[in-house]
Design a protein around this motif. Structure first.
Motif, PDB file in Angstrom:
ATOM      1  N   TYR A 167      -6.630   5.656  -5.572  1.00 57.73           N
ATOM      2  CA  TYR A 167      -5.970   4.660  -5.155  1.00 57.73           C
ATOM      3  C   TYR A 167      -6.391   4.396  -3.534  1.00 57.73           C
ATOM      4  CZ  TYR A 167      -2.463   0.891  -3.579  1.00 57.73           C
ATOM      5  OH  TYR A 167      -1.995  -0.037  -2.884  1.00 57.73           O
ATOM      6  N   VAL A 168      -6.031   5.258  -2.860  1.00 57.29           N
ATOM      7  CA  VAL A 168      -6.278   4.791  -1.321  1.00 57.29           C
ATOM      8  C   VAL A 168      -7.860   4.831  -1.110  1.00 57.29           C
ATOM      9  CG1 VAL A 168      -4.268   6.187  -0.630  1.00 57.29           C
ATOM     10  CG2 VAL A 168      -6.571   7.311  -0.695  1.00 57.29           C
ATOM     11  N   PHE A 177       0.713  -1.385  -0.043  1.00 60.08           N
ATOM     12  CA  PHE A 177       0.024   0.124  -0.104  1.00 60.08           C
ATOM     13  C   PHE A 177       0.682   1.217  -0.030  1.00 60.08           C
ATOM     14  CE2 PHE A 177      -1.992   3.389   2.307  1.00 60.08           C
ATOM     15  CZ  PHE A 177      -3.494   3.495   1.558  1.00 60.08           C
ATOM     16  N   TYR A 178       1.932   1.157   0.936  1.00 56.58           N
ATOM     17  CA  TYR A 178       2.874   2.547   0.827  1.00 56.58           C
ATOM     18  C   TYR A 178       3.342   2.543  -0.335  1.00 56.58           C
ATOM     19  CZ  TYR A 178       6.915   5.183   1.884  1.00 56.58           C
ATOM     20  OH  TYR A 178       7.738   6.329   1.957  1.00 56.58           O
ATOM     21  N   TYR A 179       3.930   1.583  -0.961  1.00 56.20           N
ATOM     22  CA  TYR A 179       4.836   1.579  -2.294  1.00 56.20           C
ATOM     23  C   TYR A 179       3.829   2.262  -3.154  1.00 56.20           C
ATOM     24  CZ  TYR A 179       7.243   0.342  -6.698  1.00 56.20           C
ATOM     25  OH  TYR A 179       7.585   0.467  -7.804  1.00 56.20           O
ATOM     26  N   GLN A 180       2.511   1.721  -3.589  1.00 55.08           N
ATOM     27  CA  GLN A 180       1.627   2.069  -4.734  1.00 55.08           C
ATOM     28  C   GLN A 180       1.242   3.424  -4.268  1.00 55.08           C
ATOM     29  OE1 GLN A 180       1.079   0.744  -7.480  1.00 55.08           O
ATOM     30  NE2 GLN A 180       2.213  -1.329  -6.904  1.00 55.08           N
ATOM     31  N   ALA A 181       0.871   3.823  -3.171  1.00 53.78           N
ATOM     32  CA  ALA A 181       0.415   5.215  -2.898  1.00 53.78           C
ATOM     33  C   ALA A 181       1.462   6.395  -3.015  1.00 53.78           C
ATOM     34  CB  ALA A 181       0.072   5.277  -1.369  1.00 53.78           C
ATOM     35  N   LEU A 192      -2.650  14.607  -6.314  1.00 56.07           N
ATOM     36  CA  LEU A 192      -3.707  13.943  -5.314  1.00 56.07           C
ATOM     37  C   LEU A 192      -4.582  13.361  -5.659  1.00 56.07           C
ATOM     38  CD1 LEU A 192      -3.603  14.687  -2.260  1.00 56.07           C
ATOM     39  CD2 LEU A 192      -5.293  16.744  -2.903  1.00 56.07           C
ATOM     40  N   GLN A 193      -5.207  13.800  -7.116  1.00 58.73           N
ATOM     41  CA  GLN A 193      -6.351  12.756  -7.706  1.00 58.73           C
ATOM     42  C   GLN A 193      -5.877  11.311  -7.832  1.00 58.73           C
ATOM     43  OE1 GLN A 193      -7.777  13.697 -11.653  1.00 58.73           O
ATOM     44  NE2 GLN A 193      -9.769  13.194 -11.149  1.00 58.73           N
ATOM     45  N   ASN A 194      -4.534  11.048  -8.391  1.00 52.90           N
ATOM     46  CA  ASN A 194      -4.280   9.722  -8.617  1.00 52.90           C
ATOM     47  C   ASN A 194      -4.061   9.001  -7.276  1.00 52.90           C
ATOM     48  OD1 ASN A 194      -4.015  10.257 -11.279  1.00 52.90           O
ATOM     49  ND2 ASN A 194      -1.632  10.690 -11.185  1.00 52.90           N
ATOM     50  N   TYR A 195      -3.504   9.701  -6.287  1.00 45.76           N
ATOM     51  CA  TYR A 195      -3.346   9.282  -4.809  1.00 45.76           C
ATOM     52  C   TYR A 195      -5.016   8.825  -4.081  1.00 45.76           C
ATOM     53  CZ  TYR A 195      -2.408   8.995   0.157  1.00 45.76           C
ATOM     54  OH  TYR A 195      -2.331   8.673   1.494  1.00 45.76           O
ATOM     55  N   TYR A 196      -5.806   9.714  -4.511  1.00 45.23           N
ATOM     56  CA  TYR A 196      -6.894   9.468  -4.316  1.00 45.23           C
ATOM     57  C   TYR A 196      -7.900   8.386  -4.749  1.00 45.23           C
ATOM     58  CZ  TYR A 196     -12.158  10.066  -3.785  1.00 45.23           C
ATOM     59  OH  TYR A 196     -13.459  10.189  -3.675  1.00 45.23           O
TER      60      TYR A 196
END
Length: 508
Positions: free
Chosen positions: A29-30, A5-9, A23-27
């Protein structure tokens, strides 16, 4: 699972230089792992007593923000507490005074939130908010998943702020350029060209296209360099060098090497050939400011250059031919200096082929409103002010009525001081003191005689009188000691000597 999770985020956060895109790409995913409806990012700005939102992402949009929310002093104290946890779950935002006040102003539907603190150099930078519309949505395991991301968020936020500052700096430069162009009020680039300097500009137009030497006379700070620039800009040398030389700022021992250059090995430290000011100005214009400060020995060498249109570098033997236009300027009375044998008569005749007298600011008071507007726009750009500070009519009248012993240079200093004291305006100039009557004004080159016959028999110590006179000089120069129009120049004394004397007399 946490490592993956840490790596992909982290990969998502570093996917774009655009904060809102990252921020959108991060959102995207998480949100698969957290019950969130969106994410916001803000920073705390103690210098402005506010919180500034930088970005917000939800299902509908990802946007960069520039929203400022003012906060109270009590809220600032909370944010400045170093023992606040790095991550907090607030399942009912009404239980947190700062969050319940700030967040709904940007996200009205927020119900619960996880706040991840961003810290830079042990200073609270701001927070990343993972929010849900409903209350009671978050558990400790959600906080454990995102806590390792605080350093990455701090880093990308710092880069984003730096980028915004650079962009803002470019915008300021562009705005400053527009302001300067708009504030010129004249195609000649001289404020007052159609007003108090109209006669001067007629002379400029008459002489600009010729190669004749020009001598500009006028008090310190009245704008001689501006007129010299105008002459050069209107001449056929406009695309060639314009070299300014302050003759009074060069030590006599360095005059030859600075003005005429030197050859390699001419003296200790001369490791390469250096072109002097005259050679640098070849093809263009050289502006010899404060020409009256040149010692007699240097005047002889300057006269030879003007007569022969050539120089010889220090340590050299070959002549370097010159094609330059000479513009000289002084606040001194050169004719009186010729009579006193402190300025060469032949050099005076060579320089004063076409003299131009620049009027003092008090002699062209109609230009003061234009100059005030021009310098306010310039200074507003310099200080990055969002709006121009106002000048009330009574304050402008005070500027108009002031005697301006330091001329335009003093006006700039007065305006800058007023803007520093009250950048949002209205500007105040109440510190300006009333000047003597116009008839008592001391003009350039006049000799002042202090007649002791008017003193009584009750004398004071000499140091007391000297102290009072220095204090008076500092008062009329607005506290300026060094440089043009400074107290040292007015008193005709070395600035360091004057500084030492002031310390001795307890004046500083």
């Amino acid at each position: 699972m946490k490592e993956q999770f840490y790596y992909q985020a982290t990969q998502c956060l570093c996917s774009s230089l655009s904060l809102e895109v990252a921020l959108q790409n991060y959102y995207e995913y998480v949100k698969q792992y957290l019950p969130i409806d969106g994410i916001f990012l803000n920073i705390y700005r103690p210098e402005h007593a506010d919180i500034q939102f930088l970005a917000h992402v939800n299902e509908q949009q990802a946007v960069a923000l520039d929203k400022q929310v003012k906060i109270s002093a009590e809220m600032e104290q909370v944010l400045q507490q170093n023992d606040r946890p790095a991550i907090r779950i607030i399942n009912d935002i009404h239980l947190d005074k700062v969050t319940s006040f700030v967040a709904p102003q940007v996200i009205p539907e927020i119900g619960s939130v996880i706040l991840l603190r961003m810290i830079s150099d042990n200073t609270h930078l701001g927070v990343v908010g993972f929010y849900a519309k409903q209350a009671g949505q978050f558990k400790p395991l959600h906080a454990d998943l995102i806590e390792p991301h605080k350093d990455t968020f701090s880093l990308i936020t710092a880069f984003n702020l730096r980028g915004r500052n650079l962009l803002k700096a470019n915008q300021v430069l562009s705005q400053e350029n527009d302001n300067l162009k708009r504030a010129m009020f004249s195609p000649d680039g001289v404020v007052g060209a159609d007003g108090g300097l109209k006669k001067v500009m007629v002379q400029v137009d008459a002489i600009a296209a010729l190669n004749t030497s020009v001598l500009m006379l006028g008090e310190t700070g009245c704008g001689k360099e501006v007129i010299a620039n105008a002459i050069h800009a209107k001449s056929n040398r406009a695309d060639k060098p314009f070299i300014k030389v302050n003759c009074g700022a060069i030590p006599e021992t360095l005059l030859d090497s600075e003005l005429f250059g030197y050859e390699k090995g001419a003296f200790t430290g001369a490791e390469t050939r250096k072109a002097g000011y005259f050679e640098q100005a070849n093809g263009g214009t050289i502006f010899l400011d404060e020409i009256g400060e040149l010692p007699l020995s240097a005047q002889v060498r300057l006269l030879r250059v003007l007569q022969n249109s050539s120089i010889t570098r220090v340590g050299g033997h070959e002549n370097v031919d010159l094609n330059i236009r000479v513009i000289a300027a002084t606040h001194r009375n050169l004719q009186a200096m010729v009579h006193e044998k402190t300025f060469r008569e032949d050099l005076w005749y060579r320089l004063s082929v076409f003299p131009i007298e620049i009027p003092a600011l008090r002699q062209r008071r109609s230009d003061i409103p234009l100059l005030v507007q021009y310098f306010i726009e310039t200074l507003a750009a310099k200080f990055n002010l969002e709006q121009l500070p106002r000048v009330m009519p009574e304050q402008l009248a005070m500027l108009n009525n002031y005697n301006w012993p330091g001329n335009v240079r003093e006006l700039i200093n007065v305006l800058e001081r007023a803007i520093i004291q009250k950048p949002m305006g209205p500007l105040s100039f109440d510190l300006l003191q009333a000047q003597p009557d116009e008839n008592t004004t001391i003009k350039t080159g006049q000799t002042i005689v202090v007649d002791p016959s008017y003193a009584s028999d009750k004398l004071v110590p000499l140091d007391t009188m000297i102290g009072k006179y220095i204090s008076h000089a500092m008062r009329i120069t607005g506290g300026k000691l060094y440089g043009p129009a400074g107290a040292a120049e007015l008193l005709d004394i070395n600035p360091n000597t004057l500084k030492s004397k002031m310390k001795k007399l307890g004046l500083c």
